[in-house]
Motif scaffolding. Sequence first.
Motif, short mmCIF file in Angstrom:
data_model
loop_
_atom_site.label_atom_id
_atom_site.label_comp_id
_atom_site.label_asym_id
_atom_site.label_seq_id
_atom_site.Cartn_x
_atom_site.Cartn_y
_atom_site.Cartn_z
N UNK A 38 0.84 -1.20 0.00
CA UNK A 38 0.00 0.00 0.00
C UNK A 38 0.88 1.25 0.00
N UNK A 39 0.51 2.24 -0.79
CA UNK A 39 1.23 3.51 -0.76
C UNK A 39 0.67 4.35 0.40
N UNK A 40 1.18 4.05 1.59
CA UNK A 40 0.60 4.60 2.81
C UNK A 40 0.66 6.14 2.82
N UNK A 41 1.82 6.65 2.41
CA UNK A 41 1.98 8.10 2.47
C UNK A 41 1.01 8.82 1.55
N UNK A 42 0.89 8.29 0.32
CA UNK A 42 -0.02 8.93 -0.64
C UNK A 42 -1.47 8.84 -0.17
N UNK A 43 -1.85 7.65 0.29
CA UNK A 43 -3.24 7.47 0.75
C UNK A 43 -3.56 8.40 1.92
N UNK A 100 -2.14 11.21 2.59
CA UNK A 100 -2.18 12.56 2.05
C UNK A 100 -3.51 12.84 1.33
N UNK A 101 -4.08 11.77 0.75
CA UNK A 101 -5.38 11.90 0.07
C UNK A 101 -6.54 11.75 1.05
N UNK A 102 -6.23 11.47 2.31
CA UNK A 102 -7.30 11.27 3.29
C UNK A 102 -8.09 10.00 3.03
N UNK A 103 -7.46 9.02 2.38
CA UNK A 103 -8.14 7.78 2.04
C UNK A 103 -7.50 6.61 2.81
N UNK A 104 -8.20 6.10 3.81
CA UNK A 104 -7.63 5.06 4.66
C UNK A 104 -8.15 3.66 4.32
N UNK A 105 -8.84 3.56 3.18
CA UNK A 105 -9.46 2.28 2.81
C UNK A 105 -8.44 1.16 2.66
N UNK A 106 -7.40 1.40 1.88
CA UNK A 106 -6.43 0.32 1.62
C UNK A 106 -5.62 0.00 2.87
#
Length: 525
Positions: A462-467, A469-475
């Motif tokens: 998972x690209x944790x940093x990008x997610x 930053x996008x406020x998307x914690x789904x993955x």
Amino acid sequence: MKNWKEIEQKMQTLDALQHAMNKILYDMETIAPSGAIPKIGKTLETLSGIYYYELVDNGLLALIEAEKEADYLEAISIDAIELDDLSREEKAAGTFFGTTIEWDMMKELKREIQKISKIPADSYRAFQELSIIGHAKWLEAKAANDFAIFAPTLKKIIAYKKQYIEYQGYDQHPYDALLDDYEPGLTVTELDIFFSGLREKIIPFLKKINASEKMQAITDKKIGEGFFLQAKQEEFMVFLAKYIGYDFNRGQLGISAHPFSQSFSNDDARITTRYVEHDIYSSIFSILHEFGHAIYEQNIAEKLTMTPLGSGISMGIHESQSRFYENMIGRSESFWNPIYPAIQAFFPDSFADVCLADFIASINLVEQSFIRVEADELTYPLHIMVRYEIEKKLFSDTLTVEQLPEAWNTLMMEYLGITPANVNEGILQDIHWSQGYFGYFPTYALGSAYSAQFFEAMKREVDVEKDARDGDFTAITSFLARNIHQFGKLKTPKELMIDTTGEAFNPDYYIDYLIEKYSTLFLNK
Ligand code: ZN
């Protein structure tokens, strides 16, 4: 499978009793008037007596022992010899449900019955009373800042625990029997290796951080100070909990003196926080921490919830989930990047003139402080080491209760370089011993270390940093749900670690994580 229906019914009775007791406990910690507590205590004592009877004395063990594993295997037409491998693969793939699950539930029940029935019923009841007295004496001693008030009761609690160790038995170290209650299979041998690695690497590194000018500069700015009206904080915390993904349809945010989480099923996992009007960080990080505990419980598979396998497997694994959201996610720049304007808008007096980088540094400040629950990520394991060394000595008879305050101060000096001015800042600060929770503390440090290793495995997928930053914690959350949460107590901590990360527990991930994080924050230009 002749007894299964009957066993299942008894399982439901036990779960309902557990549910009722936990609801009462939750009520007691949140909204019950303080005058009600002695009578609530009576109700709980009665219910726990019924629970003990249903678990130990009402024929459940005999029903389970009359069952044959082969019948369960036959029912699903799997060869007994292949079962270990097959179920293992299936477990890893998450398609294990409906295979040997009934058998696993009975195994877990049997383990619990055998553990509890080793304690004679009168001794079990006597300890319930002792722990209520222990709590009262501890409070009294704290109010007077006087260890001598607590010491005689503490001696009795330790004597009971030594007796308990004899009932349970152990292979190598008596303390192993206590560790096993919180982290199944954990031993002194493993913990000694874990803590000595930390001691060697973290103590010298802490000295470097303490000498950092960059950190001193941030400390001097006193970021995060101010007045934060409770009503305003409450509004912000609901926003924050929703933002990270807390499902208010299957949870609730309450208020208590000490933040905690409590689940009753996967559809009812509640969290609490406390509001300190001069400290906004206290509630922010409590929310993120307790969210990690609650999401674990909310994601437990439907097939397991409200059964003996339907909660988190161990304190260490539980703490790895809470620490992950609190520290790896919640204290990172990428998490705050999109919502920093929100906190600035909520509390402009304190944050309008603070840049994001300074805010991030301020929530990661390192401090040589006395109180464990207020400690930063870097010094936290050192606080745990103090308690671990003491508990180990208490149960190998190399330390007496009278020697405790001095032993505490010596270790604080050795690990953190400070000496508490009084017993409230030292030996009396934690509630745990007053309730007989010996062997619990190490799981806090272990959980933090687990979370660093899980984090590394997650980053491979998972690209944790990008997610973030996008406020998307789904993955992010679904990685944990798929690998850890859904299994409840079906996999051991060791199995979860290997299946999720591809290797056995390795504390180096934690040490590397801490050193890299704090070097980037405070040592690099
Ligand atoms: Zn926790």
